[in-house]
Design an enzyme around this catalytic site. Structure first.
Site, PDB file in Angstrom:
ATOM      1  N   ASP A  21      30.909  29.550  34.451  1.00  0.00           N
ATOM      2  CA  ASP A  21      30.469  28.770  35.545  1.00  0.00           C
ATOM      3  C   ASP A  21      30.684  27.246  35.596  1.00  0.00           C
ATOM      4  O   ASP A  21      29.921  26.674  34.528  1.00  0.00           O
ATOM      5  CB  ASP A  21      29.146  29.231  35.834  1.00  0.00           C
ATOM      6  CG  ASP A  21      28.506  28.471  37.165  1.00  0.00           C
ATOM      7  OD1 ASP A  21      29.306  27.879  37.831  1.00  0.00           O
ATOM      8  OD2 ASP A  21      27.555  28.385  37.202  1.00  0.00           O
ATOM      9  N   ASN A  23      29.927  24.899  38.306  1.00  0.00           N
ATOM     10  CA  ASN A  23      29.498  24.150  39.351  1.00  0.00           C
ATOM     11  C   ASN A  23      27.659  24.556  39.566  1.00  0.00           C
ATOM     12  O   ASN A  23      27.339  24.025  40.449  1.00  0.00           O
ATOM     13  CB  ASN A  23      29.991  24.294  40.766  1.00  0.00           C
ATOM     14  CG  ASN A  23      29.715  25.761  41.252  1.00  0.00           C
ATOM     15  OD1 ASN A  23      29.448  26.543  40.512  1.00  0.00           O
ATOM     16  ND2 ASN A  23      30.327  25.870  42.563  1.00  0.00           N
ATOM     17  N   ASP A  25      26.042  27.210  40.168  1.00  0.00           N
ATOM     18  CA  ASP A  25      25.667  28.213  41.061  1.00  0.00           C
ATOM     19  C   ASP A  25      25.426  29.630  40.327  1.00  0.00           C
ATOM     20  O   ASP A  25      25.050  30.558  40.996  1.00  0.00           O
ATOM     21  CB  ASP A  25      26.613  28.331  42.236  1.00  0.00           C
ATOM     22  CG  ASP A  25      27.983  29.024  41.976  1.00  0.00           C
ATOM     23  OD1 ASP A  25      28.299  29.314  40.585  1.00  0.00           O
ATOM     24  OD2 ASP A  25      28.697  29.420  42.811  1.00  0.00           O
ATOM     25  N   ASP A  29      33.574  30.828  37.660  1.00  0.00           N
ATOM     26  CA  ASP A  29      34.871  30.289  38.542  1.00  0.00           C
ATOM     27  C   ASP A  29      35.955  30.115  38.001  1.00  0.00           C
ATOM     28  O   ASP A  29      35.908  30.058  37.039  1.00  0.00           O
ATOM     29  CB  ASP A  29      33.999  29.246  39.368  1.00  0.00           C
ATOM     30  CG  ASP A  29      33.201  28.071  38.586  1.00  0.00           C
ATOM     31  OD1 ASP A  29      34.007  27.881  37.629  1.00  0.00           O
ATOM     32  OD2 ASP A  29      32.176  27.765  38.793  1.00  0.00           O
ATOM     33  N   ASP A  98      44.328  41.637  40.090  1.00  0.00           N
ATOM     34  CA  ASP A  98      44.084  43.062  40.201  1.00  0.00           C
ATOM     35  C   ASP A  98      44.372  43.155  41.668  1.00  0.00           C
ATOM     36  O   ASP A  98      44.024  42.781  42.427  1.00  0.00           O
ATOM     37  CB  ASP A  98      42.412  42.901  40.230  1.00  0.00           C
ATOM     38  CG  ASP A  98      42.102  44.309  39.467  1.00  0.00           C
ATOM     39  OD1 ASP A  98      42.363  45.382  39.956  1.00  0.00           O
ATOM     40  OD2 ASP A  98      41.118  44.218  38.458  1.00  0.00           O
ATOM     41  N   GLU A 259      45.548  52.033  36.882  1.00  0.00           N
ATOM     42  CA  GLU A 259      44.125  52.788  36.923  1.00  0.00           C
ATOM     43  C   GLU A 259      44.412  54.219  37.350  1.00  0.00           C
ATOM     44  O   GLU A 259      44.117  54.503  38.351  1.00  0.00           O
ATOM     45  CB  GLU A 259      43.142  52.237  37.358  1.00  0.00           C
ATOM     46  CG  GLU A 259      41.675  52.576  36.711  1.00  0.00           C
ATOM     47  CD  GLU A 259      40.567  52.290  37.766  1.00  0.00           C
ATOM     48  OE1 GLU A 259      39.334  52.382  37.357  1.00  0.00           O
ATOM     49  OE2 GLU A 259      40.819  52.222  38.973  1.00  0.00           O
ATOM     50  N   HIS A 331      35.581  46.073  32.500  1.00  0.00           N
ATOM     51  CA  HIS A 331      34.418  45.887  33.109  1.00  0.00           C
ATOM     52  C   HIS A 331      33.711  47.162  33.843  1.00  0.00           C
ATOM     53  O   HIS A 331      32.598  46.871  34.497  1.00  0.00           O
ATOM     54  CB  HIS A 331      34.740  44.894  34.462  1.00  0.00           C
ATOM     55  CG  HIS A 331      35.741  45.817  35.192  1.00  0.00           C
ATOM     56  ND1 HIS A 331      37.057  45.962  34.910  1.00  0.00           N
ATOM     57  CD2 HIS A 331      35.886  46.107  36.653  1.00  0.00           C
ATOM     58  CE1 HIS A 331      37.449  46.618  35.933  1.00  0.00           C
ATOM     59  NE2 HIS A 331      36.790  46.901  37.077  1.00  0.00           N
ATOM     60  N   ASP A 332      34.480  48.292  33.490  1.00  0.00           N
ATOM     61  CA  ASP A 332      33.761  49.697  34.173  1.00  0.00           C
ATOM     62  C   ASP A 332      32.963  50.274  32.791  1.00  0.00           C
ATOM     63  O   ASP A 332      32.433  51.505  33.122  1.00  0.00           O
ATOM     64  CB  ASP A 332      34.703  50.407  34.704  1.00  0.00           C
ATOM     65  CG  ASP A 332      35.350  49.900  35.852  1.00  0.00           C
ATOM     66  OD1 ASP A 332      34.372  49.062  36.825  1.00  0.00           O
ATOM     67  OD2 ASP A 332      36.369  50.368  36.344  1.00  0.00           O
TER      68      ASP A 332
HETATM   69  C1  NOJ Z   1      38.030  50.795  39.734  1.00  0.00           C
HETATM   70  C2  NOJ Z   1      37.455  49.467  39.154  1.00  0.00           C
HETATM   71  O1  NOJ Z   1      37.840  49.100  37.926  1.00  0.00           O
HETATM   72  C3  NOJ Z   1      35.872  49.681  39.522  1.00  0.00           C
HETATM   73  O2  NOJ Z   1      35.240  48.457  39.154  1.00  0.00           O
HETATM   74  C4  NOJ Z   1      35.658  49.757  40.969  1.00  0.00           C
HETATM   75  O3  NOJ Z   1      34.267  50.099  41.369  1.00  0.00           O
HETATM   76  C5  NOJ Z   1      36.601  50.835  41.559  1.00  0.00           C
HETATM   77  N1  NOJ Z   1      37.999  51.018  41.004  1.00  0.00           N
HETATM   78  C6  NOJ Z   1      36.874  50.822  43.184  1.00  0.00           C
HETATM   79  O4  NOJ Z   1      37.577  49.814  43.326  1.00  0.00           O
HETATM   80 CA    CA Z   2      30.317  28.686  39.881  1.00  0.00          CA
END
Ligand code: NOJ
Ligand code: CA
Length: 555
Positions: A21, A23, A25, A29, A98, A259, A331-332
């Site tokens: 980050d 700025n 907040d 970014d 993405d 995916e 991230h999942d």
């Molecule tokens: C897969 C993504 O990686 C996940 O983070 C998202 O919640 C779902 N698809 C829906 O887009």
């Molecule tokens: Ca920021």
């Protein structure tokens, strides 16, 4: 298989909201990413994948897009993105965006237009069903819990959503919609990106069953039924994917990673020479602890044999048809250390052992921000600390189904996606150097030990080890073997031995791992091999706890 430029790649995934980050907040970014490009370059990777940066109400942190052509103001401006792409390219880093096109946000103009008048052309951009009795058409369960159907206003019409109700699915049967998507993809390709990570793409073709008025036998106490078998990889999906490939990917020689779970019979179509994508993510070992579970907060049982079988089988299958995309984290997923190691067993050796285990598999390795430091799960103590829509939905659903608070929290602590989304740990400064304001999600308290600045200066660190692995793969004389060589899983007698061989035209590599906290006898013959990488100082009579060794020789 003919060699492709995107095979010689190592990808670094950035979750922009949590990266840097600038700025104050509390939200990462694009300027933050630009400022850290030299760090990313220093790792030795050559591709970055940015999780979504488009305008979004952020119900699912950007996986709910309301404008495909604009950068979300919390991340910066379109100019910032163009600068990021330019600056990255100048450093030899390619950029993947993405691509989230199974669904949009309810705030997208198409959806808003549909709400105003479902009989307008935008009605055909979504999947809408009307029922006589005013009840949902059927009892399928969305991925994030609850029905896949949401009522439109107070009508008898419903729209379909595979994910949250704020993420209405697009109607891919509509050629006009498809053309809008290809145009948008072309727009970004022309801005200089190298390709896309393609979100949830296996869901774009729906079976007739899931859209029909049917009542399925419930598979859990919520009275609903799992959707996977009715929305993933349905017959006819190939028409859409082939069209996307021909209209966009072929024109730009794009790198694409989708995916989608692909059964072996379809791998040729997906990743063969004229496949829809360059590669697809395999979920079998990432979801080893939840595969097949339909209750929201239950775990699946697994052991090291299962893990080995998943990895070896996946490698063998993918190698027959095309290219793989090995990963431990994204991230999942929660952090891999907590998933694959027993409690109390996270240390330098076990961390680098896990890295070695997947990094030399055949395919393009994906590395998720912070993994290269050995970041681990956050010690969540209370439900109020979670931000992820999926965690919060699961909490509600599990409560309704009678699970105890303790059980649910235990599940989320180990499994919530928020574990991977805590801010990147840059230094010992407040908030791990991520932000001068209040971070949107708490920083892991272990940042005083686990952070970039400290690991740069320590003699032995996970960060150095990851750099060594990337160097070995990308620039050493073993590069050709490690990129293109054949994979062979070696089945030994012991569960705790993980051994595989990569064979190239001129060289051969053996990866030998002791996946246990005890010393064990050597699982491979070392005569004639040189040591290319070792997470211990030397080789002893026995393999040390969590020792990982990469051996090589000319053939
Ligand atoms: C897969 C993504 O990686 C996940 O983070 C998202 O919640 C779902 N698809 C829906 O887009
Ligand atoms: Ca920021």
């Amino acid at each position: 298989m003919e060699r492709k430029w995107w095979q010689d790649t190592v990808v670094y995934q950035i979750y922009p909201k949590s990266f840097m980050d600038t700025n104050g907040d509390g939200i990462g970014d694009l300027r933050g990413i630009i400022g850290r490009l030299d760090y990313i370059k220093s790792l030795g990777v050559n591709v970055i994948w940015l999780s979504p940066i488009n305008r979004s109400p952020m119900r699912d942190n950007g996986y709910d897009i309301s404008d495909y052509y604009q950068v979300d103001p919390s991340f910066g401006t379109n100019k910032d993105l163009e600068e990021l792409i330019r600056e990255a390219n100048q450093r030899g880093l390619k950029v993947l965006l993405d691509l989230v096109v199974n669904h949009v946000s309810v705030e997208h103009k198409w959806f808003q237009e549909m709400l105003k008048n479902p009989d307008s052309p935008y009605g055909d951009y979504f999947i809408i069903r009307e029922t006589e009795d005013g009840k949902e058409p059927n009892n399928f369960r969305s991925y994030f819990g609850g029905s896949v159907w949401e009522r439109i206003g107070d009508s008898n019409r419903f729209y379909f959503h595979a994910f949250a109700k704020e993420q209405p699915d697009l109607n891919w049967e509509n050629p006009k919609l498809r053309q809008e998507i290809y145009d948008m993809m072309t727009y970004w390709q022309e801005k200089g990106i190298a390709g896309f990570r393609v979100d949830a793409i296996g869901n774009i073709k729906k079976s007739e069953t899931i859209l029909s008025n049917c009542r399925m036998p419930a598979d859990a106490e919520d009275g609903l039924c799992d959707i996977h078998a009715y929305v993933i990889n349905q017959p006819g999906i190939g028409e859409f994917l082939g069209e996307m490939r021909d209209q966009v990917f072929k024109r730009f020689d794009s790198m694409t990673v989708a995916e989608i779970v692909v059964p072996e019979k379809d791998l040729e179509a997906y990743i063969g020479d004229n496949g829809y994508f360059s590669m697809v993510f395999d979920f079998s070992y990432a979801d080893i602890d939840t595969n097949g579970i339909t209750r929201p907060c239950d775990f699946a049982k697994w052991n090291l044999e299962d893990l080995k079988r998943c990895i070896f089988t996946s490698q063998e299958n993918y190698q027959k048809y095309g290219w793989a995309a090995p990963y431990l984290e994204n991230h999942d997923q929660p952090r891999s250390l907590d998933k694959y190691l027993e409690d109390g067993e996270i240390n330098y050796y076990s961390t680098t052992m896990l890295g070695t285990l997947y990094f030399f598999l055949r395919g393009t390795p994906y590395l998720y921000q912070g993994q290269e430091l050995g970041m681990s799960n956050y010690p969540f103590a209370d439900i109020s600390e979670f931000k992820d829509i999926d965690a919060l939905n699961k909490y509600e659903k599990a409560k309704e189904m009678g699970d105890s608070e303790e059980k649910i929290l235990d599940f989320l602590r180990r499994r919530s996606r928020d574990n991977a989304r805590t801010p990147m740990q840059w230094s010992k400064a407040p908030n791990a150097g991520f932000s001068k304001g209040t971070p949107w999600l708490a920083v892991n308290p272990n940042y005083s030990q686990v952070n970039v600045e400290s690991e740069e200066t320590e003699e032995q660190s996970v960060l150095h080890f990851y750099r060594d692995m990337i160097r070995l793969r990308r620039t050493s004389e073993y590069r050709d073997t490690l990129v293109y060589g054949r994979f062979e899983g070696i089945r030994t007698e012991n569960t705790e031995d993980f051994v595989y061989r990569r064979t190239g035209e001129e060289r051969e590599v053996i990866v030998a791992i002791n996946y246990s906290k005890e010393p064990r006898s050597w699982c491979v013959e070392r005569e004639g091999y040189e040591v290319l990488l070792n997470n211990y100082d030397r080789l002893e009579e026995q393999m040390q706890p969590y020792q990982a060794v990469v051996l090589g020789k000319k053939v």
